[in-house]
Design a protein around this motif. Structure first.
Motif, PDB file in Angstrom:
ATOM      1  N   ALA A  61     -10.615  -3.114  51.846  1.00 23.35           N
ATOM      2  CA  ALA A  61     -11.448  -4.172  52.434  1.00 23.35           C
ATOM      3  C   ALA A  61     -12.307  -3.588  53.562  1.00 23.35           C
ATOM      4  N   PHE A  62     -11.705  -2.787  54.429  1.00 22.10           N
ATOM      5  CA  PHE A  62     -12.434  -2.186  55.543  1.00 22.10           C
ATOM      6  C   PHE A  62     -13.528  -1.248  55.029  1.00 22.10           C
ATOM      7  N   GLU A  63     -13.148  -0.376  54.117  1.00 15.96           N
ATOM      8  CA  GLU A  63     -14.096   0.619  53.603  1.00 15.96           C
ATOM      9  C   GLU A  63     -15.289  -0.052  52.917  1.00 15.96           C
ATOM     10  N   LEU A  64     -15.007  -1.072  52.104  1.00 16.09           N
ATOM     11  CA  LEU A  64     -16.092  -1.737  51.382  1.00 16.09           C
ATOM     12  C   LEU A  64     -16.972  -2.556  52.306  1.00 16.09           C
ATOM     13  N   ALA A  65     -16.398  -3.086  53.376  1.00 12.28           N
ATOM     14  CA  ALA A  65     -17.215  -3.821  54.348  1.00 12.28           C
ATOM     15  C   ALA A  65     -18.270  -2.886  54.953  1.00 12.28           C
ATOM     16  N   GLN A  66     -17.921  -1.598  55.106  1.00 10.00           N
ATOM     17  CA  GLN A  66     -18.870  -0.628  55.629  1.00 10.00           C
ATOM     18  C   GLN A  66     -19.988  -0.335  54.620  1.00 10.00           C
ATOM     19  N   LEU A  67     -19.694  -0.589  53.347  1.00 11.64           N
ATOM     20  CA  LEU A  67     -20.660  -0.302  52.279  1.00 11.64           C
ATOM     21  C   LEU A  67     -21.367  -1.562  51.774  1.00 11.64           C
ATOM     22  N   GLU A  68     -21.249  -2.651  52.511  1.00  8.97           N
ATOM     23  CA  GLU A  68     -21.780  -3.943  52.034  1.00  8.97           C
ATOM     24  C   GLU A  68     -23.241  -3.854  51.610  1.00  8.97           C
ATOM     25  N   LEU A  69     -24.086  -3.261  52.421  1.00  8.50           N
ATOM     26  CA  LEU A  69     -25.517  -3.201  52.087  1.00  8.50           C
ATOM     27  C   LEU A  69     -25.763  -2.411  50.805  1.00  8.50           C
ATOM     28  N   ARG A  70     -25.061  -1.294  50.647  1.00  5.78           N
ATOM     29  CA  ARG A  70     -25.221  -0.486  49.424  1.00  5.78           C
ATOM     30  C   ARG A  70     -24.752  -1.259  48.201  1.00  5.78           C
ATOM     31  N   ILE A  71     -23.652  -1.992  48.339  1.00  5.76           N
ATOM     32  CA  ILE A  71     -23.143  -2.776  47.203  1.00  5.76           C
ATOM     33  C   ILE A  71     -24.128  -3.890  46.860  1.00  5.76           C
ATOM     34  N   ARG A  72     -24.641  -4.562  47.874  1.00 13.51           N
ATOM     35  CA  ARG A  72     -25.612  -5.624  47.618  1.00 13.51           C
ATOM     36  C   ARG A  72     -26.864  -5.055  46.950  1.00 13.51           C
ATOM     37  N   ASP A  73     -27.304  -3.881  47.397  1.00 19.50           N
ATOM     38  CA  ASP A  73     -28.463  -3.235  46.762  1.00 19.50           C
ATOM     39  C   ASP A  73     -28.181  -2.923  45.293  1.00 19.50           C
ATOM     40  N   SER A  74     -26.980  -2.453  44.998  1.00 16.51           N
ATOM     41  CA  SER A  74     -26.650  -2.091  43.619  1.00 16.51           C
ATOM     42  C   SER A  74     -26.552  -3.320  42.710  1.00 16.51           C
ATOM     43  N   LEU A  75     -26.305  -4.493  43.290  1.00 17.96           N
ATOM     44  CA  LEU A  75     -26.256  -5.726  42.494  1.00 17.96           C
ATOM     45  C   LEU A  75     -27.643  -6.282  42.218  1.00 17.96           C
ATOM     46  N   GLY A  76     -28.648  -5.752  42.880  1.00 14.55           N
ATOM     47  CA  GLY A  76     -30.027  -6.162  42.624  1.00 14.55           C
ATOM     48  C   GLY A  76     -30.246  -7.642  42.874  1.00 14.55           C
ATOM     49  N   ASN A  77     -30.931  -8.308  41.919  1.00 14.15           N
ATOM     50  CA  ASN A  77     -31.265  -9.721  42.102  1.00 14.15           C
ATOM     51  C   ASN A  77     -30.043 -10.636  42.023  1.00 14.15           C
ATOM     52  N   LEU A  78     -28.900 -10.112  41.637  1.00 20.63           N
ATOM     53  CA  LEU A  78     -27.664 -10.907  41.616  1.00 20.63           C
ATOM     54  C   LEU A  78     -26.948 -10.885  42.964  1.00 20.63           C
ATOM     55  N   ALA A  79     -27.426 -10.052  43.869  1.00 24.06           N
ATOM     56  CA  ALA A  79     -26.754  -9.873  45.155  1.00 24.06           C
ATOM     57  C   ALA A  79     -26.641 -11.186  45.916  1.00 24.06           C
ATOM     58  N   PRO A  80     -25.439 -11.489  46.396  1.00 30.88           N
ATOM     59  CA  PRO A  80     -25.257 -12.695  47.211  1.00 30.88           C
ATOM     60  C   PRO A  80     -25.816 -12.471  48.616  1.00 30.88           C
ATOM     61  N   ALA A  81     -25.895 -13.548  49.376  1.00 33.06           N
ATOM     62  CA  ALA A  81     -26.400 -13.455  50.748  1.00 33.06           C
ATOM     63  C   ALA A  81     -25.529 -12.549  51.603  1.00 33.06           C
ATOM     64  N   ARG A  82     -24.233 -12.576  51.353  1.00 32.99           N
ATOM     65  CA  ARG A  82     -23.287 -11.808  52.163  1.00 32.99           C
ATOM     66  C   ARG A  82     -22.042 -11.524  51.334  1.00 32.99           C
ATOM     67  N   LEU A  83     -21.350 -10.434  51.630  1.00 30.79           N
ATOM     68  CA  LEU A  83     -20.071 -10.098  50.992  1.00 30.79           C
ATOM     69  C   LEU A  83     -18.977 -10.171  52.049  1.00 30.79           C
ATOM     70  N   ARG A  84     -17.840 -10.675  51.644  1.00 32.67           N
ATOM     71  CA  ARG A  84     -16.672 -10.686  52.533  1.00 32.67           C
ATOM     72  C   ARG A  84     -15.499 -10.128  51.743  1.00 32.67           C
ATOM     73  N   PHE A  85     -14.887  -9.077  52.243  1.00 33.08           N
ATOM     74  CA  PHE A  85     -13.806  -8.386  51.548  1.00 33.08           C
ATOM     75  C   PHE A  85     -12.475  -8.765  52.173  1.00 33.08           C
ATOM     76  N   VAL A  86     -11.557  -9.266  51.351  1.00 31.05           N
ATOM     77  CA  VAL A  86     -10.231  -9.672  51.813  1.00 31.05           C
ATOM     78  C   VAL A  86      -9.188  -9.228  50.795  1.00 31.05           C
ATOM     79  N   VAL A  87      -8.003  -8.932  51.271  1.00 26.83           N
ATOM     80  CA  VAL A  87      -6.914  -8.562  50.374  1.00 26.83           C
ATOM     81  C   VAL A  87      -6.553  -9.787  49.545  1.00 26.83           C
TER      82      VAL A  87
END
Length: 149
Positions: A61-87
């Motif tokens: 969860a911590f590691e992916l929160a640091q990569l939120e922008l990259r993950i949103r970019d990789s989702l392209g037009n499907l990218a949500p407004a924000r990502l929240r990572f939880v166990v």
């Protein structure tokens, strides 16, 4: 008589727009790669557009929160407004038909005896039998999983 459909619809609305989640779930593995997909999975899309992603551990969860922008970019037009990572719970991995089924090792008489010794201190007879069976299976599996070089 009260109609049930209204109550069901209201409860489902609490979990956000499920129809918007389907394309995200479909695109997720390709967008994030197999390693992340094994350890993080889209769970719920909130009304505010935040995608809640369940992870296998707080470290993920911590590691992916640091990569939120990259993950949103990789989702392209499907990218949500924000990502929240939880166990949270992840889907079971698909069964690979090419992978041979794992054999269950049968405990030897020595392993059965050792398992009984380990469980001997348990007062409840039924629980003692369950623990002894589990211990015997564990001992047998440990031996069968060893790789000899």
């Amino acid at each position: 008589m009260k109609r049930l459909g209204t109550d069901v619809a209201r409860e489902l609305d609490r979990f956000g727009p499920l129809s918007s989640l389907a394309p995200l779930v479909e695109a997720w593995p390709g967008a994030v790669g197999p390693e992340i997909a094994r350890n993080a999975w889209p769970a719920r899309l909130g009304r505010d557009g935040t995608l809640r992603v369940h992870t296998s551990s707080s470290a993920w969860a911590f590691e992916l929160a640091q990569l939120e922008l990259r993950i949103r970019d990789s989702l392209g037009n499907l990218a949500p407004a924000r990502l929240r990572f939880v166990v949270g719970p992840l889907p079971e991995p698909p069964i690979d038909p090419q992978e041979p089924a794992r054999r269950v090792a049968k405990p030897s008489p020595e392993q059965l005896e050792r398992a009984s010794e380990l469980a001997a201190g348990i007062a409840d007879e039924n629980l003692r039998k369950i623990v002894a069976n589990a211990a015997a299976a564990s001992l047998a599996r440990a031996v069968s999983d060893r790789t000899f070089w």
